[in-house]
Motif scaffolding. Structure first.
Motif, PDB file in Angstrom:
ATOM      1  N   ASP A  44       0.810  -1.215   0.000  1.00 53.15           N
ATOM      2  CA  ASP A  44       0.000   0.000   0.000  1.00 53.15           C
ATOM      3  C   ASP A  44       0.850   1.275   0.000  1.00 53.15           C
ATOM      4  O   ASP A  44       0.314   2.379   0.099  1.00 53.15           O
ATOM      5  N   HIS A  79       0.385  -5.168  -6.119  1.00 53.52           N
ATOM      6  CA  HIS A  79      -0.572  -6.172  -5.672  1.00 53.52           C
ATOM      7  C   HIS A  79      -0.609  -7.379  -6.620  1.00 53.52           C
ATOM      8  O   HIS A  79      -1.548  -8.169  -6.594  1.00 53.52           O
ATOM      9  N   HIS A 164      -0.295  -9.703   2.213  1.00 52.52           N
ATOM     10  CA  HIS A 164      -1.100  -8.510   1.916  1.00 52.52           C
ATOM     11  C   HIS A 164      -1.989  -8.760   0.691  1.00 52.52           C
ATOM     12  O   HIS A 164      -3.184  -8.464   0.710  1.00 52.52           O
ATOM     13  N   ASP A 168      -6.103  -8.717   0.255  1.00 56.25           N
ATOM     14  CA  ASP A 168      -6.887  -7.878  -0.650  1.00 56.25           C
ATOM     15  C   ASP A 168      -7.680  -8.718  -1.656  1.00 56.25           C
ATOM     16  O   ASP A 168      -8.714  -8.284  -2.161  1.00 56.25           O
TER      17      ASP A 168
HETATM   18 ZN   LIG Z   1      -3.613  -3.270  -0.594  1.00 57.16          ZN
END
Ligand SMILES: [Zn+2]
Length: 237
Positions: A44, A79, A164, A168
């Protein structure tokens, strides 16, 4: 998911993987878990102005803007379940070579974890730029001073980043389809779970905390350390 859910899931992943982690001794084990937790915030950093990119003022905000451009926007490149762990891991591999850069990386991990978990930490020091710098660099220096050079950092970084992305992937916004998104922008969402819902706050986050506590207990010397006390209690009963 929310920042602190990511950090908590990273801590749980770090504690769960301890039996396979290339670390020895309680200090290095603690560093492994902390690094996985903090690095679970790393993806992020792809948009400047976010809580994590504000952590160290311009020191984190400027690079995070660059990361965002390189990753082609928020929740894209950083991501990617394949490319992101590879890219961040390669970066950490280069950093693990020298003392100052492993110090920087560990401090970054601790700083991110503190920032994300501020709501359980008394006081507000970790939320100010100076307070966070002091706590995270001091903590990283203390850890590095009491363990061998952390050649394992790339693995902890890849683990955190992957955790992570997995987090998500179970939200409606989802994550990019690995590599394919570079050609044709498409996303993957495993569940219709919205970010920041009661389910996330009341079920997932506490579950990550419990998992972390349990895995730390089961996978470290802690179990042996408390065994005599358990024995004692049993004999009393
Ligand atoms: Zn994220």
């Amino acid at each position: 998911m929310l920042g602190h859910s990511h950090a908590l899931s990273g801590l749980a992943a770090g504690a769960a993987t301890l039996p396979w982690a290339p670390v020895q001794g309680p200090v290095a084990q603690a560093a492994w878990v902390a690094a996985a937790g903090g690095m679970a915030m790393l993806p992020d950093l792809d948009h400047s102005g976010s809580t994590v990119s504000d952590m160290w003022g311009p020191v984190t905000d400027v690079p995070s803007g660059a990361i965002g451009r390189l990753a082609q926007g928020h929740r894209w490149g950083t991501h990617d379940a394949l490319l992101a762990p590879l890219a961040f891991g390669a970066f950490a591999l280069a950093a693990a070579d020298a003392y100052w850069s492993s110090l920087l990386l560990l401090a970054l991990a601790i700083g991110l974890a503190l920032r994300a978990l501020h709501f359980v930490i008394p006081g507000r020091a970790e939320n100010t730029v100076v307070g966070n710098l002091v706590l995270s660099w001091g903590g990283a220096w203390l850890l590095l001073d009491h363990m061998p050079p952390p050649a394992w950092l790339p693995w902890a970084v890849a683990l955190g980043v992957l955790t992570h992305i997995a987090g998500d992937a179970i939200t409606t916004q989802g994550v990019p389809v690995p590599v394919v998104w570079l050609v044709k922008r498409c996303r993957l969402a495993l569940t219709p779970l919205k970010t920041g819902t009661t389910l996330e706050k009341a079920v997932l986050a506490p579950a990550f905390v419990l998992a972390t506590v349990w895995f730390v207990y089961a996978n470290t010397g802690l179990q042996d350390a408390v065994a005599p006390w358990v024995q004692e209690l049993r004999s009393l009963g």
